[in-house]
Design a protein around this motif. Structure first.
Motif, mmCIF file in Angstrom:
data_model
loop_
_atom_site.group_PDB
_atom_site.id
_atom_site.type_symbol
_atom_site.label_atom_id
_atom_site.label_comp_id
_atom_site.label_asym_id
_atom_site.label_seq_id
_atom_site.Cartn_x
_atom_site.Cartn_y
_atom_site.Cartn_z
ATOM 1 N N TYR A 71 16.054 15.219 54.377
ATOM 2 C CA TYR A 71 15.605 15.010 52.996
ATOM 3 C C TYR A 71 15.093 16.328 52.412
ATOM 4 N N ARG A 75 16.173 18.569 49.394
ATOM 5 C CA ARG A 75 15.227 18.826 48.289
ATOM 6 C C ARG A 75 15.118 20.317 47.980
ATOM 7 N N GLY A 129 17.312 13.908 48.854
ATOM 8 C CA GLY A 129 16.429 15.042 48.595
ATOM 9 C C GLY A 129 16.913 15.870 47.419
ATOM 10 N N LYS A 132 15.943 14.472 44.341
ATOM 11 C CA LYS A 132 14.479 14.377 44.340
ATOM 12 C C LYS A 132 13.957 12.947 44.195
ATOM 13 N N ASP A 134 11.672 9.913 45.002
ATOM 14 C CA ASP A 134 10.253 9.915 45.344
ATOM 15 C C ASP A 134 10.076 9.869 46.868
ATOM 16 N N PHE A 135 9.327 10.830 47.402
ATOM 17 C CA PHE A 135 9.209 10.971 48.854
ATOM 18 C C PHE A 135 8.509 9.773 49.508
#
Length: 169
Positions: A71, A75, A129, A132, A134-135
């Protein structure tokens, strides 16, 4: 890598070995597919009278760390990586485009379901990633999918491994 070597490695290094092997598999590195690693891990846990729950948690943690690594690769450098990849493999454009569209449209559920599909489960983190996602949500839905996948395959080895071994031997 062969099964005998993997079994020896597990016996020598325990849950640390299981963590490393599963981590590498979730990072899509060459080796055994999850359909071999997880049942073997379950059988190893059963044969050594270890905790299934503890083994499952180790594999989920390993899968999550591997997914996080991919991820964050996506990102940090996902756009560049995807451009280079598509330059080298232009026929994959449709697949990559569909993956990104699916992630944008279905987000969390796409991550969850991708963890339940062979190959896709180790390929989706980089595009996730790159766009982007949401982590925190990525982590929650990845964990749930990894838990379901690992539980299913480890259970096969844990509950049915001895039966399979007795048939083979």
């Amino acid at each position: 890598m062969n099964m005998e070597w993997l079994n020896t490695y597990l016996l020598s290094y325990g849950f640390i070995a299981l963590f490393i092997v599963v981590l590498l598999e979730y990072m899509n590195l060459p080796g055994f597919p999850s359909g071999v690693i997880m049942p073997l891990g379950g059988l190893w846990i059963y044969n050594n009278n270890l905790s299934f729950t503890q083994g499952l948690l180790v594999t989920v943690a390993a899968g999550l760390v591997g997914s996080w690594i991919l991820y964050f690769i996506g990102r940090i450098g996902g756009d560049l990586l995807l451009k280079k990849y598509l330059k080298k493999f232009p026929k994959q454009q449709n697949t990559i485009t569909k993956s990104i569209q699916t992630l944008k449209k279905h987000g969390n559920w796409a991550i969850f379901t991708s963890k339940l599909l062979p190959v896709t489960r180790t390929l989706m983190p980089i595009p996730a990633g790159a766009i982007k996602l949401d982590f925190i949500n990525y982590t929650i839905y990845s964990t749930l999918g990894i838990l379901v996948w690992n539980y299913g395959f480890m259970s096969i080895g844990y509950y049915f491994g001895d039966i399979a071994l007795s048939i083979v031997n």
